[in-house]
Scaffold this motif. Structure first.
Motif, short mmCIF file in Angstrom:
data_model
loop_
_atom_site.label_atom_id
_atom_site.label_comp_id
_atom_site.label_asym_id
_atom_site.label_seq_id
_atom_site.Cartn_x
_atom_site.Cartn_y
_atom_site.Cartn_z
N ASP A 10 0.81 -1.23 0.00
CA ASP A 10 0.00 0.00 0.00
C ASP A 10 0.84 1.27 0.00
OD1 ASP A 10 -2.45 -1.27 -0.15
OD2 ASP A 10 -2.62 -1.46 2.02
N ASN A 11 1.98 1.23 -0.67
CA ASN A 11 2.81 2.42 -0.82
C ASN A 11 2.49 3.11 -2.14
OD1 ASN A 11 4.32 2.14 1.58
ND2 ASN A 11 5.58 0.57 0.62
N PRO A 12 2.68 4.42 -2.21
CA PRO A 12 2.36 5.14 -3.44
C PRO A 12 3.39 4.92 -4.55
CG PRO A 12 3.27 6.66 -1.83
CD PRO A 12 3.12 5.33 -1.14
N VAL A 13 2.90 4.99 -5.77
CA VAL A 13 3.75 4.96 -6.96
C VAL A 13 3.60 6.31 -7.64
CG1 VAL A 13 4.16 3.87 -9.19
CG2 VAL A 13 3.47 2.47 -7.23
N VAL A 14 4.67 7.07 -7.74
CA VAL A 14 4.65 8.39 -8.37
C VAL A 14 5.14 8.25 -9.81
CG1 VAL A 14 5.57 10.73 -8.29
CG2 VAL A 14 4.97 9.55 -6.16
N ILE A 15 4.35 8.79 -10.75
CA ILE A 15 4.65 8.65 -12.17
C ILE A 15 4.88 10.02 -12.79
CG2 ILE A 15 3.74 7.92 -14.41
CD1 ILE A 15 2.14 5.79 -12.90
N GLY A 16 5.99 10.14 -13.52
CA GLY A 16 6.28 11.34 -14.30
C GLY A 16 6.20 10.97 -15.78
N ILE A 17 5.19 11.47 -16.47
CA ILE A 17 4.97 11.13 -17.87
C ILE A 17 5.95 11.87 -18.77
CG2 ILE A 17 3.36 11.37 -19.79
CD1 ILE A 17 1.12 10.97 -17.87
N SER A 18 6.51 11.14 -19.71
CA SER A 18 7.31 11.73 -20.78
C SER A 18 7.17 10.79 -21.98
CB SER A 18 8.77 11.86 -20.35
OG SER A 18 9.52 12.45 -21.36
N ARG A 37 -5.99 3.20 -7.53
CA ARG A 37 -5.47 3.60 -6.22
C ARG A 37 -3.96 3.48 -6.19
NH1 ARG A 37 -8.18 0.79 -1.26
NH2 ARG A 37 -5.97 0.94 -0.88
N HIS A 38 -3.34 4.33 -5.40
CA HIS A 38 -1.91 4.31 -5.12
C HIS A 38 -1.02 4.76 -6.27
CE1 HIS A 38 -2.96 2.53 -1.34
NE2 HIS A 38 -3.43 1.44 -1.92
N TYR A 39 -1.60 5.24 -7.37
CA TYR A 39 -0.82 5.83 -8.47
C TYR A 39 -1.02 7.34 -8.43
CZ TYR A 39 -0.04 1.27 -10.60
OH TYR A 39 0.35 -0.02 -10.85
N TYR A 40 0.08 8.08 -8.41
CA TYR A 40 0.02 9.53 -8.31
C TYR A 40 0.87 10.12 -9.42
CZ TYR A 40 -1.86 8.28 -3.83
OH TYR A 40 -2.64 7.71 -2.85
N LEU A 69 2.73 14.75 -1.13
CA LEU A 69 1.29 14.54 -1.04
C LEU A 69 0.92 13.08 -1.24
CD1 LEU A 69 -0.17 17.66 -2.88
CD2 LEU A 69 -0.51 17.01 -0.50
N ALA A 70 1.63 12.38 -2.13
CA ALA A 70 1.35 10.96 -2.37
C ALA A 70 1.55 10.15 -1.10
CB ALA A 70 2.23 10.43 -3.49
N LEU A 71 2.54 10.50 -0.30
CA LEU A 71 2.77 9.79 0.96
C LEU A 71 1.60 9.96 1.92
CD1 LEU A 71 6.56 10.54 1.45
CD2 LEU A 71 5.51 8.31 0.97
N ASP A 72 0.83 11.05 1.74
CA ASP A 72 -0.37 11.27 2.55
C ASP A 72 -1.62 10.76 1.86
OD1 ASP A 72 1.04 12.53 4.59
OD2 ASP A 72 0.81 14.52 3.70
#
Length: 81
Positions: A10-18, A37-40, A69-72
């Motif tokens: 249940d940890n967040p996954v942060v995505i930077g699109i390119s 859920r969990h994708y930011y 913010l994703a951690l929250d």
């Protein structure tokens, strides 16, 4: 495998699109992840609407705020710049 491990715990996954096809071939996949859920997403914009009309790129200025913010459990807004 690292992302599967994050999601399993249940940890967040942060995505930077390119991508050069964010507004064509990849649009469906991006939309799917936006609704999971969990994708930011780090806020993103069109790269160059004139010469690359389907291209998307994230704004690196928002990397740290998005991660905090994703951690929250919150998505930074707006996603589209």
């Amino acid at each position: 495998m690292a992302i599967k491990s994050h999601l399993r715990n249940d940890n967040p996954v942060v995505i930077g699109i390119s991508t050069n096809d964010g507004l064509s071939g990849s649009a469906m996949n991006i939309g799917t992840l936006l609704n999971r859920r969990h994708y930011y997403f780090i806020p993103f914009r069109q790269d160059n609407p004139i010469t690359k009309p389907r291209s998307l790129v994230f704004d690196p200025e928002y990397l740290i705020p998005t991660t905090e913010l994703a951690l929250d459990g919150d998505q930074i807004q707006p996603i589209l710049l």
